[in-house]
Motif scaffolding. Structure first.
Motif, PDB file in Angstrom:
ATOM      1  N   PRO A 182       0.819  -1.212   0.000  1.00 14.03           N
ATOM      2  CA  PRO A 182       0.000   0.000   0.000  1.00 14.03           C
ATOM      3  C   PRO A 182       0.850   1.258   0.000  1.00 14.03           C
ATOM      4  O   PRO A 182       1.990   1.256   0.479  1.00 14.03           O
ATOM      5  CB  PRO A 182      -0.760  -0.123   1.323  1.00 14.03           C
ATOM      6  N   LYS A 183       0.315   2.315  -0.539  1.00 12.06           N
ATOM      7  CA  LYS A 183       0.928   3.619  -0.354  1.00 12.06           C
ATOM      8  C   LYS A 183       0.661   4.043   1.087  1.00 12.06           C
ATOM      9  O   LYS A 183      -0.431   3.878   1.608  1.00 12.06           O
ATOM     10  CB  LYS A 183       0.344   4.635  -1.326  1.00 12.06           C
ATOM     11  N   LEU A 184       1.693   4.587   1.730  1.00 12.69           N
ATOM     12  CA  LEU A 184       1.531   4.979   3.131  1.00 12.69           C
ATOM     13  C   LEU A 184       0.608   6.175   3.265  1.00 12.69           C
ATOM     14  O   LEU A 184      -0.144   6.295   4.228  1.00 12.69           O
ATOM     15  CB  LEU A 184       2.901   5.295   3.738  1.00 12.69           C
ATOM     16  N   GLY A 185       0.650   7.078   2.300  1.00 10.66           N
ATOM     17  CA  GLY A 185      -0.203   8.259   2.329  1.00 10.66           C
ATOM     18  C   GLY A 185      -0.090   9.009   1.025  1.00 10.66           C
ATOM     19  O   GLY A 185       0.744   8.695   0.179  1.00 10.66           O
ATOM     20  N   SER A 186      -0.917  10.022   0.864  1.00  9.15           N
ATOM     21  CA  SER A 186      -0.920  10.775  -0.392  1.00  9.15           C
ATOM     22  C   SER A 186       0.021  11.967  -0.353  1.00  9.15           C
ATOM     23  O   SER A 186       0.337  12.549  -1.386  1.00  9.15           O
ATOM     24  CB  SER A 186      -2.342  11.245  -0.718  1.00  9.15           C
ATOM     25  N   GLY A 193      -7.471   1.515  -1.107  1.00 10.23           N
ATOM     26  CA  GLY A 193      -6.681   1.904   0.055  1.00 10.23           C
ATOM     27  C   GLY A 193      -6.885   3.343   0.446  1.00 10.23           C
ATOM     28  O   GLY A 193      -6.829   3.695   1.628  1.00 10.23           O
ATOM     29  N   THR A 194      -7.160   4.204  -0.544  1.00  5.59           N
ATOM     30  CA  THR A 194      -7.335   5.625  -0.256  1.00  5.59           C
ATOM     31  C   THR A 194      -8.792   6.026  -0.068  1.00  5.59           C
ATOM     32  O   THR A 194      -9.073   7.017   0.608  1.00  5.59           O
ATOM     33  CB  THR A 194      -6.725   6.477  -1.381  1.00  5.59           C
ATOM     34  N   CYS A 195      -9.719   5.253  -0.641  1.00 11.34           N
ATOM     35  CA  CYS A 195     -11.127   5.654  -0.540  1.00 11.34           C
ATOM     36  C   CYS A 195     -11.853   4.975   0.617  1.00 11.34           C
ATOM     37  O   CYS A 195     -13.015   5.249   0.869  1.00 11.34           O
ATOM     38  CB  CYS A 195     -11.871   5.403  -1.854  1.00 11.34           C
ATOM     39  N   THR A 196     -11.180   4.050   1.318  1.00  8.16           N
ATOM     40  CA  THR A 196     -11.767   3.396   2.484  1.00  8.16           C
ATOM     41  C   THR A 196     -10.819   3.563   3.678  1.00  8.16           C
ATOM     42  O   THR A 196      -9.801   4.243   3.582  1.00  8.16           O
ATOM     43  CB  THR A 196     -11.990   1.890   2.228  1.00  8.16           C
ATOM     44  N   SER A 197     -11.133   2.927   4.767  1.00  7.80           N
ATOM     45  CA  SER A 197     -10.314   3.024   5.977  1.00  7.80           C
ATOM     46  C   SER A 197      -9.160   2.021   5.973  1.00  7.80           C
ATOM     47  O   SER A 197      -8.558   1.773   7.024  1.00  7.80           O
ATOM     48  CB  SER A 197     -11.187   2.797   7.214  1.00  7.80           C
ATOM     49  N   THR A 198      -8.851   1.464   4.801  1.00  8.30           N
ATOM     50  CA  THR A 198      -7.795   0.452   4.705  1.00  8.30           C
ATOM     51  C   THR A 198      -6.484   0.948   5.305  1.00  8.30           C
ATOM     52  O   THR A 198      -5.842   0.260   6.103  1.00  8.30           O
ATOM     53  CB  THR A 198      -7.581   0.052   3.240  1.00  8.30           C
ATOM     54  N   GLN A 199      -6.048   2.149   4.911  1.00  9.96           N
ATOM     55  CA  GLN A 199      -4.762   2.652   5.381  1.00  9.96           C
ATOM     56  C   GLN A 199      -4.738   2.809   6.896  1.00  9.96           C
ATOM     57  O   GLN A 199      -3.715   2.562   7.537  1.00  9.96           O
ATOM     58  CB  GLN A 199      -4.438   3.982   4.705  1.00  9.96           C
ATOM     59  N   GLN A 200      -5.851   3.200   7.477  1.00 10.35           N
ATOM     60  CA  GLN A 200      -5.901   3.377   8.926  1.00 10.35           C
ATOM     61  C   GLN A 200      -5.654   2.067   9.663  1.00 10.35           C
ATOM     62  O   GLN A 200      -5.189   2.055  10.803  1.00 10.35           O
ATOM     63  CB  GLN A 200      -7.258   3.954   9.337  1.00 10.35           C
ATOM     64  N   LYS A 201      -5.977   0.950   9.013  1.00  4.80           N
ATOM     65  CA  LYS A 201      -5.813  -0.358   9.642  1.00  4.80           C
ATOM     66  C   LYS A 201      -4.440  -0.964   9.400  1.00  4.80           C
ATOM     67  O   LYS A 201      -4.142  -2.044   9.912  1.00  4.80           O
ATOM     68  CB  LYS A 201      -6.896  -1.310   9.120  1.00  4.80           C
ATOM     69  N   LEU A 202      -3.597  -0.267   8.617  1.00  6.24           N
ATOM     70  CA  LEU A 202      -2.299  -0.819   8.263  1.00  6.24           C
ATOM     71  C   LEU A 202      -1.400  -1.077   9.477  1.00  6.24           C
ATOM     72  O   LEU A 202      -0.787  -2.147   9.573  1.00  6.24           O
ATOM     73  CB  LEU A 202      -1.597   0.090   7.257  1.00  6.24           C
ATOM     74  N   PRO A 203      -1.277  -0.143  10.427  1.00  5.65           N
ATOM     75  CA  PRO A 203      -0.393  -0.428  11.574  1.00  5.65           C
ATOM     76  C   PRO A 203      -0.783  -1.687  12.335  1.00  5.65           C
ATOM     77  O   PRO A 203       0.084  -2.496  12.700  1.00  5.65           O
ATOM     78  CB  PRO A 203      -0.538   0.829  12.449  1.00  5.65           C
ATOM     79  N   GLN A 204      -2.077  -1.872  12.555  1.00  9.72           N
ATOM     80  CA  GLN A 204      -2.509  -3.076  13.246  1.00  9.72           C
ATOM     81  C   GLN A 204      -2.262  -4.311  12.397  1.00  9.72           C
ATOM     82  O   GLN A 204      -1.933  -5.381  12.913  1.00  9.72           O
ATOM     83  CB  GLN A 204      -3.990  -2.976  13.609  1.00  9.72           C
ATOM     84  N   GLY A 205      -2.420  -4.168  11.086  1.00  5.89           N
ATOM     85  CA  GLY A 205      -2.144  -5.285  10.192  1.00  5.89           C
ATOM     86  C   GLY A 205      -0.685  -5.708  10.247  1.00  5.89           C
ATOM     87  O   GLY A 205      -0.374  -6.906  10.236  1.00  5.89           O
ATOM     88  N   ILE A 206       0.227  -4.736  10.303  1.00  8.46           N
ATOM     89  CA  ILE A 206       1.650  -5.054  10.428  1.00  8.46           C
ATOM     90  C   ILE A 206       1.904  -5.822  11.712  1.00  8.46           C
ATOM     91  O   ILE A 206       2.610  -6.841  11.731  1.00  8.46           O
ATOM     92  CB  ILE A 206       2.492  -3.763  10.394  1.00  8.46           C
ATOM     93  N   ALA A 207       1.315  -5.348  12.809  1.00 11.40           N
ATOM     94  CA  ALA A 207       1.494  -6.025  14.096  1.00 11.40           C
ATOM     95  C   ALA A 207       0.954  -7.453  14.043  1.00 11.40           C
ATOM     96  O   ALA A 207       1.548  -8.379  14.612  1.00 11.40           O
ATOM     97  CB  ALA A 207       0.807  -5.228  15.203  1.00 11.40           C
ATOM     98  N   ASP A 208      -0.161  -7.656  13.355  1.00 16.34           N
ATOM     99  CA  ASP A 208      -0.740  -8.999  13.246  1.00 16.34           C
ATOM    100  C   ASP A 208       0.176  -9.936  12.463  1.00 16.34           C
ATOM    101  O   ASP A 208       0.336 -11.114  12.815  1.00 16.34           O
ATOM    102  CB  ASP A 208      -2.116  -8.929  12.571  1.00 16.34           C
TER     103      ASP A 208
END
Length: 645
Positions: free
Chosen positions: A16-20, A278-293
């Motif tokens: 994913p892109k980290l941000g815009s 990734g940019t039009c939904t809350s996908t990016q917001q969940k990335l840190p938790q996904g990395i931890a998982d």
């Protein structure tokens, strides 16, 4: 130089892109750091003498079984008899605690030599619709998550999507347009369905939605858009609502035009679709938790080192910084290669980075090579073959010839990338799945690794060969290929799940019995090449080095019906020590880390795993079910199994 990169690399572009914006990127990195600090508090290093169990060193040329192991200050101090280790620890001034193993087995920490960290984390924000999901069990740490669901089918997939509508807050993501909700599924694999299911627009529009429209409303009154990512990462499937949303973005409008007719997305369309959601939904917001998982799943499998061969796909330096934080704040070490698609990519990396190949410090994060993609996925029918796939007519892939497709046109473009990287001292890792792609990649390596006509001696070529370049996946190798690799000092890293999980469909549907014999020829490669490694390519197959070793030892085709699973090419089986070495010392060698980890030898870092049972026990077949009790990183315990502590 003109390039045709229509195939792209969705398995790497899946990151994913980290941000815009730069500011968004930094916010994401800060969120990753906060999440990891909370999830993985750093444990102190300990001075310990382990004894009272089985301790396998996995050193070369042959592993030893020793009575005791002493560690202190993050490194291994001594191995040998209990009395000998106690004496050496005392002589070194270490006041160590004795730690009885109580009959358990201690080994070097396990290594996955090829996985995709951010792409795997991205999936955690979405719905598991893979063949490794069993009913409502979506837990990657569960005992069933490395076992195929033999009931997997289009009907089961349809039921999962329908069930998600009943709990939209849990399973659906809201679009920023306020009118659309998304069901995003990862890991879907028609080739592992019974029977093989063709997912296309017709199926997506007729599976419980208003037939022909694709605009079924969920209970919140929102239009339901569906995007399903193929397990290979090279294909995806979308309904009309999803495609119309893609077409609303000027960046993806033209790219998606062809998908509106079929509902099937290929390569760059897949990457663009994932970036869009990734940019039009809350996908990016969940990335840190996904990395931890992902990290938690890895250490629970006994992994102390992950190798991500495709770092810097999208945000280059910001992505590297995010991964650096993942390594320094997480429970394992992370090494990898830099993703190169074009000459401009390569120029950037050559100008701004150098490979870190022999640093003797405690490397939690290191960059080891350059990664290039030559073709697609064999189970996705996009790997480049000499002959058409047997099932191409029954399972067509839009915009892809019946024998797959090469990622470089002209093919000399890949040759020049390999040559330039090696001449600048960078090990190269080239993804090649199809038999024709492998031939082309070996030709490219031949031009780069053999002496040049103008070279007065063989020393420059020897230096290039000493870089330990790899062939990634190396799915279909004939005798000539293996001989050429050995002559050039190349090593293969095998996605061994191709045998265990997909072998049955490769043999019966995709290639036929004769060609399937060429899959993942571990023993032949090991007999001629210095080293081989096994990998998961996670998210493509589950994390689990013990499972990978099991599949290399027994080569059973797990998708076959019935309890007695047939063996795919018994001549290619590894013995237990060879298979375990392919996920310890030889994997470390592939990753330029064998001077630090991979075996239990004095002076190396104390990366360890404690197992309930002994995976080198030749009577043990189901290595994947061996319980991991503890994982240690540089002398500090990074994981303790809650069921055993």
């Amino acid at each position: 130089m003109p390039q045709d990169h229509t195939l792209g690399c969705a398995c790497c572009g899946h990151a994913p892109k980290l941000g815009s914006t730069q500011e968004d990127n930094q916010k994401m990195i800060d969120a990753i750091k906060l999440t990891l600090r909370e999830r993985f508090p750093q444990a102190p290093q300990q001075a310990v003498i382990f004894h009272g169990g089985t301790i396998h060193t996995m050193e070369a040329p042959a592993s030893r079984t020793v009575e005791a192991l002493g560690i202190a200050n993050g490194v291994i101090v001594a191995t040998g008899s209990f009395e000998e280790v106690k004496r050496k620890m005392a002589d070194a001034g270490h006041d160590a605690n004795e730690r009885p193993l109580d009959g358990r087995t201690l080994m070097p920490g396990l290594i996955d030599s090829h996985m995709h960290m951010l792409g795997s984390a991205l999936n955690k924000a979405w719905n598991n619709v893979s063949a490794f999901r069993h009913g409502e069990d979506t837990d990657a740490d569960s005992s069933s998550s490395q076992t195929l669901n033999l009931d997997y089918s289009l009907k089961v997939l349809e039921e999962w999507i329908k069930a998600a509508q009943n709990d939209p807050d849990k399973y659906l993501l809201k679009d920023k347009d306020g009118e659309t909700s998304w069901f995003i599924g990862y890991g879907v694999d028609p080739s592992l369905m019974t029977p093989w299911g063709n997912i296309n627009l017709e199926w997506l529009e007729g599976s419980g939605w208003e037939s022909g429209s694709g605009y079924e409303k969920n209970k919140h009154g929102q239009t339901l858009a569906i995007l399903l990512i193929n397990a290979s990462g090279h294909l995806a499937y979308a309904n009309s609502a999803a495609i119309k949303r893609f077409e609303s973005d000027p960046n993806t409008e033209k790219l998606m035009a062809s998908a509106l007719k079929t509902g099937i997305l290929t390569e760059l369309q897949v990457s663009s679709a994932m970036h869009f959601v990734g940019t039009c939904t809350s996908t990016q917001q969940k990335l840190p938790q996904g990395i931890a998982d992902v990290l938690q799943n890895a250490v629970a499998r006994g992994i102390t080192t992950l190798f991500d061969p495709s770092m810097g796909v999208n945000d280059k330096e910001m992505e590297l910084e995010a991964l650096r934080q993942v390594a320094h704040l997480g429970p394992l070490r992370l090494a990898g290669g830099l993703f190169v698609h074009t000459q401009d990519d390569l120029s950037y990396w050559l100008e701004n980075h150098k490979p870190d190949l022999d640093n003797h410090l405690d490397q939690r994060f290191s960059i080891k090579g350059i990664k290039i993609i030559s073709d697609g996925s064999n189970q996705g029918l996009t790997g480049l073959q000499r002959h058409p796939y047997l099932c191409a007519a029954d399972h067509p892939v839009p915009n892809v010839p019946t024998n797959g497709k090469y990622n470089y046109k002209p093919k000399s473009d890949l040759e020049s990338l390999v040559l330039r990287a090696l001449c600048q001292g960078w090990p190269t890792l080239v993804h090649a799945n199809g038999d024709k792609a492998i031939k082309r990649v070996l030709n490219a390596y031949g031009k780069a690794l053999n002496p040049f006509p103008h070279e007065a001696s063989s020393e420059p070529a020897q230096r290039r060969r000493a870089l330990r370049s790899r062939l990634e996946h190396a799915s279909l190798l004939d005798d000539e290929d293996i001989g050429r690799m050995a002559s050039m000092g190349l090593s293969p890293s095998f996605l061994i799940g191709h045998v265990g999980y997909w072998g049955y469909v490769f043999q019966g549907t995709i290639f036929g019995a004769n060609k399937a014999q060429l899959l993942d020829r571990c023993r032949s490669a090991l007999d001629q090449c210095q080293h081989i490694s096994l990998h998961s390519d996670h998210f493509v197959s589950p994390l689990g080095p013990l499972r990978m070793a099991e599949q290399a030892i027994y080569r059973k085709m797990e998708a076959a019906p019935g309890s007695e699973k047939p063996v795919l090419n018994a001549n290619e089986v590894l013995n237990h020590e060879q298979a375990l070495r392919a996920v310890t010392l030889d994997a470390a060698w592939h990753c330029h880390l064998d001077h630090l980890v991979g075996s239990l030898e004095p002076g190396k870092l104390a990366d360890l795993v404690i197992l309930k049972d002994d995976p080198l026990d030749k009577s043990r077949e189901n290595l994947r079910d061996i319980i991991v009790h503890e994982t240690w990183l540089a002398g500090a315990r990074s994981y303790a199994n809650p069921a055993t502590h």
